[in-house]
Design a protein around this motif. Structure first.
Motif, PDB file in Angstrom:
ATOM      1  N   TRP A 125       0.838  -1.200   0.000  1.00  0.00           N
ATOM      2  CA  TRP A 125       0.000   0.000   0.000  1.00  0.00           C
ATOM      3  C   TRP A 125       0.874   1.251   0.000  1.00  0.00           C
ATOM      4  CZ3 TRP A 125      -5.463  -0.244   0.652  1.00  0.00           C
ATOM      5  CH2 TRP A 125      -5.977  -1.498   1.024  1.00  0.00           C
ATOM      6  N   ARG A 126       0.351   2.301  -0.628  1.00  0.00           N
ATOM      7  CA  ARG A 126       0.932   3.628  -0.473  1.00  0.00           C
ATOM      8  C   ARG A 126      -0.206   4.640  -0.541  1.00  0.00           C
ATOM      9  NH1 ARG A 126       6.415   5.575  -1.163  1.00  0.00           N
ATOM     10  NH2 ARG A 126       6.411   7.461   0.137  1.00  0.00           N
ATOM     11  N   GLN A 189       0.357   9.921 -11.605  1.00  0.00           N
ATOM     12  CA  GLN A 189       0.786  11.297 -11.334  1.00  0.00           C
ATOM     13  C   GLN A 189       2.119  11.354 -10.601  1.00  0.00           C
ATOM     14  OE1 GLN A 189      -2.274  14.041 -10.056  1.00  0.00           O
ATOM     15  NE2 GLN A 189      -0.863  15.146  -8.702  1.00  0.00           N
ATOM     16  N   TRP A 190       2.431  10.321  -9.786  1.00  0.00           N
ATOM     17  CA  TRP A 190       3.639  10.409  -8.950  1.00  0.00           C
ATOM     18  C   TRP A 190       4.392   9.084  -8.789  1.00  0.00           C
ATOM     19  CZ3 TRP A 190      -1.050  12.373  -6.525  1.00  0.00           C
ATOM     20  CH2 TRP A 190      -1.828  11.380  -5.928  1.00  0.00           C
ATOM     21  N   PRO A 191       4.546   8.264  -9.816  1.00  0.00           N
ATOM     22  CA  PRO A 191       5.315   7.022  -9.628  1.00  0.00           C
ATOM     23  C   PRO A 191       6.773   7.271  -9.282  1.00  0.00           C
ATOM     24  CG  PRO A 191       4.836   7.370 -11.950  1.00  0.00           C
ATOM     25  CD  PRO A 191       4.033   8.379 -11.193  1.00  0.00           C
ATOM     26  N   ASP A 192       7.298   8.447  -9.619  1.00  0.00           N
ATOM     27  CA  ASP A 192       8.694   8.773  -9.290  1.00  0.00           C
ATOM     28  C   ASP A 192       8.902   8.983  -7.799  1.00  0.00           C
ATOM     29  OD1 ASP A 192       7.024  11.037  -9.731  1.00  0.00           O
ATOM     30  OD2 ASP A 192       8.765  12.348  -9.932  1.00  0.00           O
ATOM     31  N   LEU A 193       7.817   9.101  -7.027  1.00  0.00           N
ATOM     32  CA  LEU A 193       7.934   9.315  -5.578  1.00  0.00           C
ATOM     33  C   LEU A 193       7.848   8.020  -4.776  1.00  0.00           C
ATOM     34  CD1 LEU A 193       5.728  12.538  -5.218  1.00  0.00           C
ATOM     35  CD2 LEU A 193       8.214  12.379  -5.506  1.00  0.00           C
ATOM     36  N   TYR A 194       7.686   6.889  -5.459  1.00  0.00           N
ATOM     37  CA  TYR A 194       7.539   5.612  -4.758  1.00  0.00           C
ATOM     38  C   TYR A 194       8.876   4.925  -4.479  1.00  0.00           C
ATOM     39  CZ  TYR A 194       2.447   5.574  -5.386  1.00  0.00           C
ATOM     40  OH  TYR A 194       1.104   5.853  -5.333  1.00  0.00           O
ATOM     41  N   GLY A 195       9.943   5.417  -5.054  1.00  0.00           N
ATOM     42  CA  GLY A 195      11.252   4.849  -4.749  1.00  0.00           C
ATOM     43  C   GLY A 195      11.821   4.006  -5.870  1.00  0.00           C
ATOM     44  N   ALA A 196      13.141   3.859  -5.841  1.00  0.00           N
ATOM     45  CA  ALA A 196      13.851   3.086  -6.864  1.00  0.00           C
ATOM     46  C   ALA A 196      13.382   1.637  -6.850  1.00  0.00           C
ATOM     47  CB  ALA A 196      15.352   3.157  -6.621  1.00  0.00           C
ATOM     48  N   GLY A 197      13.156   1.095  -8.022  1.00  0.00           N
ATOM     49  CA  GLY A 197      12.783  -0.306  -8.144  1.00  0.00           C
ATOM     50  C   GLY A 197      11.296  -0.573  -8.131  1.00  0.00           C
ATOM     51  N   TRP A 198      10.490   0.460  -7.816  1.00  0.00           N
ATOM     52  CA  TRP A 198       9.045   0.208  -7.721  1.00  0.00           C
ATOM     53  C   TRP A 198       8.468  -0.201  -9.066  1.00  0.00           C
ATOM     54  CZ3 TRP A 198       4.532   2.517  -9.716  1.00  0.00           C
ATOM     55  CH2 TRP A 198       3.340   2.066  -9.136  1.00  0.00           C
ATOM     56  N   ALA A 214      11.297  -4.212  -1.991  1.00  0.00           N
ATOM     57  CA  ALA A 214      11.915  -4.012  -0.677  1.00  0.00           C
ATOM     58  C   ALA A 214      11.305  -2.822   0.057  1.00  0.00           C
ATOM     59  CB  ALA A 214      13.421  -3.822  -0.843  1.00  0.00           C
ATOM     60  N   ASP A 215      11.135  -1.692  -0.611  1.00  0.00           N
ATOM     61  CA  ASP A 215      10.462  -0.514  -0.048  1.00  0.00           C
ATOM     62  C   ASP A 215      11.054  -0.090   1.289  1.00  0.00           C
ATOM     63  OD1 ASP A 215       8.686   1.543  -0.240  1.00  0.00           O
ATOM     64  OD2 ASP A 215       6.957   0.415   0.487  1.00  0.00           O
ATOM     65  N   GLU A 216      12.382  -0.094   1.378  1.00  0.00           N
ATOM     66  CA  GLU A 216      13.039   0.211   2.653  1.00  0.00           C
ATOM     67  C   GLU A 216      13.419   1.674   2.807  1.00  0.00           C
ATOM     68  OE1 GLU A 216      16.304  -2.459   2.466  1.00  0.00           O
ATOM     69  OE2 GLU A 216      15.157  -4.200   3.167  1.00  0.00           O
ATOM     70  N   GLU A 217      13.283   2.464   1.756  1.00  0.00           N
ATOM     71  CA  GLU A 217      13.734   3.858   1.812  1.00  0.00           C
ATOM     72  C   GLU A 217      12.578   4.831   1.583  1.00  0.00           C
ATOM     73  OE1 GLU A 217      16.954   4.216  -0.910  1.00  0.00           O
ATOM     74  OE2 GLU A 217      18.250   2.830   0.192  1.00  0.00           O
ATOM     75  N   ARG A 218      11.429   4.508   2.130  1.00  0.00           N
ATOM     76  CA  ARG A 218      10.277   5.399   1.988  1.00  0.00           C
ATOM     77  C   ARG A 218      10.553   6.757   2.619  1.00  0.00           C
ATOM     78  NH1 ARG A 218       4.265   3.204   2.761  1.00  0.00           N
ATOM     79  NH2 ARG A 218       4.328   1.318   1.491  1.00  0.00           N
ATOM     80  N   ARG A 219      10.057   7.794   1.979  1.00  0.00           N
ATOM     81  CA  ARG A 219      10.006   9.107   2.595  1.00  0.00           C
ATOM     82  C   ARG A 219       8.841   9.879   2.004  1.00  0.00           C
ATOM     83  NH1 ARG A 219      14.677  12.908  -0.024  1.00  0.00           N
ATOM     84  NH2 ARG A 219      15.020  11.808  -1.997  1.00  0.00           N
ATOM     85  N   ASP A 220       8.365  10.852   2.758  1.00  0.00           N
ATOM     86  CA  ASP A 220       7.248  11.655   2.277  1.00  0.00           C
ATOM     87  C   ASP A 220       7.629  12.359   0.981  1.00  0.00           C
ATOM     88  OD1 ASP A 220       5.748  10.942   4.467  1.00  0.00           O
ATOM     89  OD2 ASP A 220       5.936  12.870   5.499  1.00  0.00           O
ATOM     90  N   GLY A 221       6.736  12.317   0.029  1.00  0.00           N
ATOM     91  CA  GLY A 221       6.899  13.048  -1.216  1.00  0.00           C
ATOM     92  C   GLY A 221       5.704  13.969  -1.422  1.00  0.00           C
ATOM     93  N   PHE A 222       5.821  14.872  -2.373  1.00  0.00           N
ATOM     94  CA  PHE A 222       4.779  15.876  -2.585  1.00  0.00           C
ATOM     95  C   PHE A 222       4.549  16.069  -4.084  1.00  0.00           C
ATOM     96  CE2 PHE A 222       7.150  16.706   1.256  1.00  0.00           C
ATOM     97  CZ  PHE A 222       6.141  16.732   2.211  1.00  0.00           C
TER      98      PHE A 222
END
Length: 303
Positions: A125-126, A189-198, A214-222
Motif C-alpha cells: 500500500w501507499r 501522477q507520482w510514480p517517481d515518488l515511490y522509490g527506486a525499483g518500484w 523491498a520498499d526500505e527507503e520510503r520518505r514523504d513526497g509531494f
C-alpha cells in the motif's frame, strides 16, 4: 510502449521501464476497463457506493435527504468532471442529468491509495492525502511514507471480498475512509515518488503474478499542482520554454515536472474539474521547494 500511457507529459516515467512487449500495464481507465472484463464493474460508482452500504442512485431517484454529492456514474476521463454538491430538492430538480448519480456528501481526508494486489489480496500500500482547494481542485498531494493501518484494514477487507481473481495495481480514492472510486491501474501522477525499483516490481507483478518490493527507503513526497482559470472562449494556454522547465527541474529535491495540457487543442477538449484548468505538476521531496517551483511556473502562465 507496453505500459500504456496516453498523456505525453507522463511518458517520462515509463519510457525506459524495460517492460516486455507482451506485458501490457494500464495507466488509463479506458485500457483498464477493456482489459479487465471480470472486474470492470468497479467503474460503476453506484455499485462502489452500494457495495459499502451507502445510499446511492441515478438522477431521477429522489434522495431521501440533502445535501448529496452528484457526479457521473462512470467517468473514464477523471479529473472530477461534472461533480458538484446538491443542497436541496429544488436544486436537485434543476441539476438532473442523464448518466449522473447521487450519494452521501462525505467528510474527512481525501486519500488516494495505490495497492499491489495478487489474486484479490493486497500485498503493498501507499497513501497520498490531498489538500483540496474546492470544486475538484487540489493544492498538493502528500505521498505519505507512513502506513495507515485503519484504512488498510477497511479497504483491504473490501478488496478481498470484491476483487477475487484480480492481480495488478489498484487505485482507490477515499474520503473519510469510504471508497468513492476504484481504478484498475496505478496513479500515474507520482510514480517517481515511490522509490527506486518500484516500477520494476510493477512489471514483475503483471508479468509473473507475484509482488516483491523491498520498499526500505520510503520518505514523504509531494505532488504540487498548479491550476489556472478556465481560459476564455477561443483562448489557449501556451507551454513554457524548455529552459524554464529545466530550471525548475534543477531545483533541489524536485524529481519531475509535468505540463499537463495540449497547447494545440482547445481548452474545452481537456478533462478538467469545475474549479479550474490544470496547468502543471511538480513532484518533489520538499514541499516548500515544490511551492517555489510552482510559483516560477505560475509567473509564466498567469503573467
Amino acid at each position: 510502449m507496453p505500459i500504456r500511457e496516453a498523456d505525453p507529459w507522463r511518458l517520462q516515467y515509463f519510457a525506459d521501464a524495460g517492460c516486455p512487449a507482451d506485458v501490457e500495464i494500464p495507466t488509463e481507465d479506458s485500457d483498464a476497463w477493456l482489459w479487465n472484463p471480470r472486474h470492470r464493474w468497479v467503474y460503476d460508482k453506484i455499485a462502489i457506493a452500494r457495495s459499502q452500504g451507502l445510499e446511492a442512485a441515478p438522477h431521477g431517484v429522489m434522495p431521501p435527504r440533502f445535501p448529496v454529492f452528484s457526479k457521473p456514474i462512470v467517468n473514464l476521463r477523471g479529473m472530477g468532471m461534472g461533480s458538484r454538491v446538491i443542497n436541496d430538492a429544488d436544486e436537485y430538480a434543476h441539476a438532473l442529468t442523464a448518466g449522473h448519480m447521487w450519494m452521501p456528501l462525505l467528510a474527512g481526508d481525501h486519500v488516494s491509495c495505490d495497492v499491489a494486489v495478487v489474486d484479490g489480496v493486497p500485498r503493498w500500500w501507499r497513501h497520498a492525502t490531498g489538500k483540496p482547494l474546492g470544486e475538484g481542485t487540489f493544492d498538493h498531494w502528500t505521498v505519505r511514507a507512513a502506513p495507515d493501518a485503519v484504512l488498510e484494514e477497511r479497504c483491504g477487507a473490501w478488496v478481498r471480498t470484491h476483487l477475487a481473481g484480480y492481480t495488478g495495481i489498484l487505485n482507490l480514492e477515499t474520503i473519510g475512509g469510504v471508497i468513492i472510486e476504484a481504478h484498475l491501474r496505478m496513479s500515474d501522477q507520482w510514480p517517481d515518488l515511490y522509490g527506486a525499483g518500484w516500477l520494476k516490481s510493477v512489471i514483475r507483478l503483471y508479468e509473473h503474478g507475484d509482488w516483491s518490493f523491498a520498499d526500505e527507503e520510503r520518505r514523504d513526497g509531494f505532488s504540487v499542482v498548479l491550476f489556472g482559470p478556465q481560459p476564455a472562449a477561443g483562448r489557449r494556454y501556451q507551454h513554457p520554454s524548455a529552459a524554464l522547465v529545466e530550471a525548475v527541474l534543477g531545483m533541489p529535491n524536485v524529481t519531475s515536472v509535468q505540463i499537463t495540457f495540449h497547447e494545440d487543442r482547445a481548452a474545452a477538449w481537456h478533462a478538467m474539474p469545475p474549479g479550474g484548468f490544470r496547468l502543471a505538476i511538480v513532484n518533489c521531496f520538499d514541499l516548500e521547494v515544490g511551492r517555489a517551483a510552482r510559483s516560477k511556473l505560475r509567473t509564466f502562465f498567469l503573467k
